[in-house]
Design a protein around this motif. Structure first.
Motif, PDB file in Angstrom:
ATOM      1  N   ALA A  24       0.855  -1.185   0.000  1.00 50.19           N
ATOM      2  CA  ALA A  24       0.000   0.000   0.000  1.00 50.19           C
ATOM      3  C   ALA A  24       0.889   1.232   0.000  1.00 50.19           C
ATOM      4  O   ALA A  24       1.884   1.288   0.723  1.00 50.19           O
ATOM      5  N   ASN A  25       0.526   2.204  -0.840  1.00 51.37           N
ATOM      6  CA  ASN A  25       1.353   3.411  -0.921  1.00 51.37           C
ATOM      7  C   ASN A  25       0.526   4.693  -0.940  1.00 51.37           C
ATOM      8  O   ASN A  25       1.050   5.776  -1.174  1.00 51.37           O
ATOM      9  N   LEU A  26      -0.778   4.566  -0.688  1.00 49.04           N
ATOM     10  CA  LEU A  26      -1.649   5.725  -0.570  1.00 49.04           C
ATOM     11  C   LEU A  26      -2.607   5.482   0.587  1.00 49.04           C
ATOM     12  O   LEU A  26      -3.341   4.488   0.592  1.00 49.04           O
ATOM     13  N   PHE A  27      -2.592   6.389   1.551  1.00 46.14           N
ATOM     14  CA  PHE A  27      -3.424   6.241   2.739  1.00 46.14           C
ATOM     15  C   PHE A  27      -4.315   7.468   2.893  1.00 46.14           C
ATOM     16  O   PHE A  27      -3.825   8.595   2.988  1.00 46.14           O
ATOM     17  N   VAL A  28      -5.630   7.231   2.873  1.00 46.08           N
ATOM     18  CA  VAL A  28      -6.604   8.268   3.197  1.00 46.08           C
ATOM     19  C   VAL A  28      -6.922   8.063   4.677  1.00 46.08           C
ATOM     20  O   VAL A  28      -7.613   7.107   5.041  1.00 46.08           O
ATOM     21  N   VAL A  29      -6.407   8.926   5.528  1.00 43.29           N
ATOM     22  CA  VAL A  29      -6.393   8.623   6.959  1.00 43.29           C
ATOM     23  C   VAL A  29      -7.504   9.309   7.763  1.00 43.29           C
ATOM     24  O   VAL A  29      -7.416   9.404   8.987  1.00 43.29           O
ATOM     25  N   GLY A  30      -8.541   9.739   7.132  1.00 44.98           N
ATOM     26  CA  GLY A  30      -9.632  10.361   7.896  1.00 44.98           C
ATOM     27  C   GLY A  30      -9.727  11.832   7.537  1.00 44.98           C
ATOM     28  O   GLY A  30      -9.107  12.269   6.572  1.00 44.98           O
ATOM     29  N   ALA A  31     -10.533  12.569   8.318  1.00 45.11           N
ATOM     30  CA  ALA A  31     -11.185  12.247   9.567  1.00 45.11           C
ATOM     31  C   ALA A  31     -12.478  11.470   9.341  1.00 45.11           C
ATOM     32  O   ALA A  31     -13.051  11.495   8.245  1.00 45.11           O
ATOM     33  N   ARG A  55     -13.284  18.137   8.120  1.00 44.50           N
ATOM     34  CA  ARG A  55     -14.621  18.717   8.079  1.00 44.50           C
ATOM     35  C   ARG A  55     -14.735  19.712   9.226  1.00 44.50           C
ATOM     36  O   ARG A  55     -14.067  19.571  10.254  1.00 44.50           O
ATOM     37  N   GLU A  56     -15.569  20.714   9.073  1.00 40.91           N
ATOM     38  CA  GLU A  56     -15.780  21.679  10.148  1.00 40.91           C
ATOM     39  C   GLU A  56     -15.988  20.905  11.453  1.00 40.91           C
ATOM     40  O   GLU A  56     -16.829  20.005  11.516  1.00 40.91           O
ATOM     41  N   PRO A  57     -15.210  21.216  12.504  1.00 42.66           N
ATOM     42  CA  PRO A  57     -15.126  20.341  13.684  1.00 42.66           C
ATOM     43  C   PRO A  57     -16.450  19.992  14.348  1.00 42.66           C
ATOM     44  O   PRO A  57     -16.707  18.822  14.648  1.00 42.66           O
ATOM     45  N   LEU A  58     -17.294  20.984  14.605  1.00 43.93           N
ATOM     46  CA  LEU A  58     -18.547  20.699  15.304  1.00 43.93           C
ATOM     47  C   LEU A  58     -19.488  19.881  14.433  1.00 43.93           C
ATOM     48  O   LEU A  58     -20.164  18.966  14.915  1.00 43.93           O
ATOM     49  N   GLU A  89     -15.795  20.284   2.733  1.00 42.35           N
ATOM     50  CA  GLU A  89     -16.642  21.301   2.112  1.00 42.35           C
ATOM     51  C   GLU A  89     -16.183  21.612   0.683  1.00 42.35           C
ATOM     52  O   GLU A  89     -17.016  21.813  -0.216  1.00 42.35           O
ATOM     53  N   ASP A  90     -14.876  21.631   0.456  1.00 39.91           N
ATOM     54  CA  ASP A  90     -14.362  21.866  -0.897  1.00 39.91           C
ATOM     55  C   ASP A  90     -14.699  20.693  -1.817  1.00 39.91           C
ATOM     56  O   ASP A  90     -15.028  20.888  -2.993  1.00 39.91           O
ATOM     57  N   LEU A  91     -14.594  19.480  -1.276  1.00 37.67           N
ATOM     58  CA  LEU A  91     -14.874  18.294  -2.076  1.00 37.67           C
ATOM     59  C   LEU A  91     -16.319  18.262  -2.541  1.00 37.67           C
ATOM     60  O   LEU A  91     -16.619  17.846  -3.665  1.00 37.67           O
TER      61      LEU A  91
END
Length: 296
Positions: free
Chosen positions: A7-14, A128-131, A198-200
């Motif tokens: 594996a060489n690409l990690f989408v780690v959250g949030a 993402r916006e925290p709240l 939000e951009d996505l």
């Protein structure tokens, strides 16, 4: 271990920041191979039960032996050979072999463990916006029968723990703190891209162009995936909470097929979104906390 299969690409959250939506888009790209288990969570020492509690009838060994590569959302992979099997079907055309375990962002050990496995990996972090992230996380848990308390009650308790320096990383608020987590990944990896949820959603084409340049791959041409993991509101939440606490959910999943469960879930669910309703004092406390955390 063959480098070509690592594996060489990690989408780690949030968590609850669009990782499922995003990985469905990635999976359409001919140069990217996605792990059949979207969240294998191999690079975390212990996955807290509030984030993953498998059915008593689930066996990872049986899945890998009999059901692989059927899509599976989440698991806790413990062994390296099991993890490597997730990428065994990738071809030479796949420049990237990716997974998207959302707990990696905040689990303190994950960045270091990923670096030990592949120091040349690329990292994408969705925020993402925290709240809103915390509230979406809560609504998911409530819909799954994990909690029944009101959001503000839970958050007030977490605020007390935060002020006492005792807030767990896997709490609703803890998983909405990003600055230290981003710094941790940037200290281990040269290639880290931070993308806002939000951009996505508002400018998908432009955001995907940024991602394709970051990965040095062809532009996305089939990125027309609609969001598929919107949190549903169960109409009978108290009943589902009781069934969850009695341990009947596992038996239900074992007896009935996934298609039947999905139809039933749609039948008893509503698309009505839960509205965030907290006091002004709690809102002010959270604003102060998130501002403090954003400054590291």
């Amino acid at each position: 271990m063959m480098e070509s299969k690592k594996a060489n690409l990690f989408v780690v959250g949030a968590m609850k920041a669009g990782t499922t939506f995003f990985t469905e888009i990635l999976s359409q790209h001919p140069q990217i191979y996605l792990s059949p288990i979207k969240e294998p969570h191999y690079f975390i020492n212990s996955l807290p039960k509030n984030l993953y509690e498998p059915s008593r009838f689930f066996s990872l060994e049986n899945y890998l032996a009999n059901d692989f590569p059927a899509p599976l959302h989440i698991a806790k992979v413990e062994k390296l050979d099991q993890y490597q099997k997730l990428f065994s079907l990738a071809s030479e055309a796949h420049l990237y072999r990716a997974e998207a375990s959302t707990a990696y962002l905040h689990a303190p050990e994950s960045a270091g463990l990923i670096h030990e496995y592949n120091p040349n990996a690329k990292i994408i972090i969705l925020l993402r916006e925290p709240l809103k992230r915390a509230f979406s996380h809560y609504n998911m848990d409530k819909g799954l029968g994990r909690v029944k308390m009101e959001f503000e009650t839970l958050v007030k308790d977490e605020i007390v723990k935060y002020n006492n320096g005792a807030l767990p990383w896997n709490s609703y608020l803890g998983m909405s703190f990003y600055n230290n987590a981003i710094n941790r990944y940037q200290s281990f990896f040269e290639d880290v891209l931070v993308v806002n949820f939000e951009d996505l959603t508002k400018n998908k084409t432009g955001t995907l162009n940024v991602i394709s340049k970051f990965l040095n791959i062809n532009e996305f041409t089939a990125a027309n995936v609609e969001r598929t993991n919107e949190t549903k509101q169960l109409r009978f939440q108290k009943v589902f909470y009781i069934l969850k606490q009695l341990g009947l959910k596992d038996y239900f999943s074992k007896i009935f097929s996934q298609n039947f469960r999905q139809r039933l879930f749609r039948l008893v669910s509503s698309n009505t979104k839960s509205e965030l309703n907290i006091s002004e004092q709690t809102q002010n406390d959270l604003t102060t906390i998130f501002n403090n955390e954003s400054r590291g």
